[in-house]
Enzyme design. Structure first.
Site, PDB file in Angstrom:
ATOM      1  N   THR A  20      -5.921  13.377  60.582  1.00 29.12           N
ATOM      2  CA  THR A  20      -5.479  14.622  60.559  1.00 29.12           C
ATOM      3  C   THR A  20      -5.857  15.411  59.245  1.00 29.12           C
ATOM      4  O   THR A  20      -5.367  15.041  58.066  1.00 29.12           O
ATOM      5  CB  THR A  20      -3.959  14.415  60.423  1.00 29.12           C
ATOM      6  OG1 THR A  20      -3.370  13.492  60.017  1.00 29.12           O
ATOM      7  CG2 THR A  20      -3.752  13.533  62.316  1.00 29.12           C
TER       8      THR A  20
ATOM      9  N   SER B 157       1.376  22.737  66.244  1.00 28.24           N
ATOM     10  CA  SER B 157      -0.197  21.656  66.005  1.00 28.24           C
ATOM     11  C   SER B 157      -1.343  21.342  67.156  1.00 28.24           C
ATOM     12  O   SER B 157      -2.731  20.532  66.681  1.00 28.24           O
ATOM     13  CB  SER B 157      -0.335  21.038  64.951  1.00 28.24           C
ATOM     14  OG  SER B 157       0.170  19.830  65.177  1.00 28.24           O
TER      15      SER B 157
HETATM   16  N1  GLY Z   1      -7.672  18.289  61.635  1.00 32.29           N
HETATM   17  C1  GLY Z   1      -7.386  19.244  62.801  1.00 32.29           C
HETATM   18  C2  GLY Z   1      -8.730  20.659  62.021  1.00 32.29           C
HETATM   19  O1  GLY Z   1      -9.003  20.947  60.206  1.00 32.29           O
HETATM   20  O2  GLY Z   1      -8.866  21.129  62.440  1.00 32.29           O
END
Ligand code: GLY
Length: 332
Positions: free
Chosen positions: A237, A74
């Protein structure tokens, strides 16, 4: 001020020393992960902070750990790609003593976007550089353009592509073992040094399979990251669109300024997001917020969770490495 060019003005602001306070503080470094990643990520940052090293080096070195590790799907190298199978990364950095910040978005081929964001902050008069411009800027500073797609990420993308529809020419494998959850992992690293100065980074590959060019909350100052040297630092996040439309991290810093604890302030943002979405039964996505205040108190809350699936943050201070189990609003 007349006659002073804007870059010259910016430079004079950024000259403020890292040790702007005479009050001794307990240094702390925090990240939005649990035990395993927390220890790995925070180790290099804490080893800098505990020796009174550079606050910005501490948050950068820690953020680089996940960016460079292909096991994390990620963030950075090995992050999940967009709908065209291209990895596009977002990152931001903020520095309390100067209230300065930098960010890059939809940058391709650079493993450590948080380091590029730091250069945007320190070596330009700008705050936000995107796409090809960000990559060119990184190249000018000697970064190598590399393939960020790992076999693991490519296979995850292929699974998604093949399971998109039964009306196209892409057939899924016959084992039916497909996890359709859309990843939005990200990492926040926040730190306070012994002078009480605060810095933070948020870095991500963004929402998996996103439309090319989509930018989430992570590189937007006030959304995925915000801090105020007199108050504390916040990172988010999860589903970035919700954090963007609530100015999430800014909201949480302002809640702390008004007297809430980091924990209460994180929960207040989760409640706000639920409210603007029409209530608890309308929410099927997750966001997680972490915060640290100037005293070194930490907080963590998510919208969704359950017993054994509480949101976590890890931190390292003079008392050693610790993991905080936060709260969730809706049991799912
Ligand atoms: N929080 C990461 C995104 O939505 O890109």
């Amino acid at each position: 001020m007349l006659g002073l060019s804007i870059p010259a003005m910016a430079k004079s602001v950024s000259k403020k020393s890292e040790s702007s306070s005479l009050v001794k503080h307990n240094p702390i470094i925090v990240c939005s992960r649990g035990e395993k990643w927390g220890k790995k990520v925070l180790k290099p940052g804490w080893s800098i902070l505990k020796k009174n090293g550079s606050l910005l080096d501490a948050v950068e070195r820690s953020a680089n750990v996940t960016e460079l590790d292909p096991e994390d799907g990620s963030v950075g190298f090995g992050g999940l790609p967009n709908e065209n199978c291209v990895v596009q990364l977002d990152a931001s950095i903020m520095y309390g003593p100067t209230h300065n910040c930098g960010s890059v978005a939809a940058i391709e081929g650079i493993k450590t976007p948080s380091s590029v964001a730091r250069l945007v902050m320190e070596r330009t008069d700008h705050i936000h550089i995107v796409g090809k411009g960000a990559q060119n800027f990184a190249k000018a500073h000697g970064f190598k353009v590399e393939n960020l797609l790992t076999e693991r990420s490519r296979k995850s993308w292929l699974r998604w592509k093949e399971n998109l529809s039964d009306k196209d020419d892409w057939f899924p494998p016959t084992d039916g073992n497909y996890d359709s959850e859309r990843s939005t992992g990200t990492i926040n690293v926040l730190a306070i040094d012994s002078a009480g100065d605060i810095a933070g980074i948020t870095t991500t590959s963004g929402m998996a399979w996103k439309i090319p060019g989509r930018i989430g909350d992570s590189p937007i100052i006030g959304a995925g990251l915000y801090l105020d040297n007199e108050v504390g630092a916040v990172g988010a996040t999860g589903r970035g669109e919700e954090i963007l439309r609530t100015c999430g991290s800014f909201f949480v810093v302002e809640q702390m300024r008004a007297g809430k604890s980091p924990q209460e302030a994180c929960e207040a943002l989760c409640e706000r997001i639920i409210y603007i979405n029409g209530g608890r039964d309308k929410v099927n996505f997750n966001d997680k917020i972490i915060a640290v205040n100037k005293n070194g108190d930490v907080g963590c809350a998510s919208i969704l969770g359950g017993k054994g699936r509480e949101p976590k943050l890890a931190y390292w201070s003079n008392k050693g490495f610790k993991v905080l189990k936060g709260t969730y609003i809706i049991e799912n």
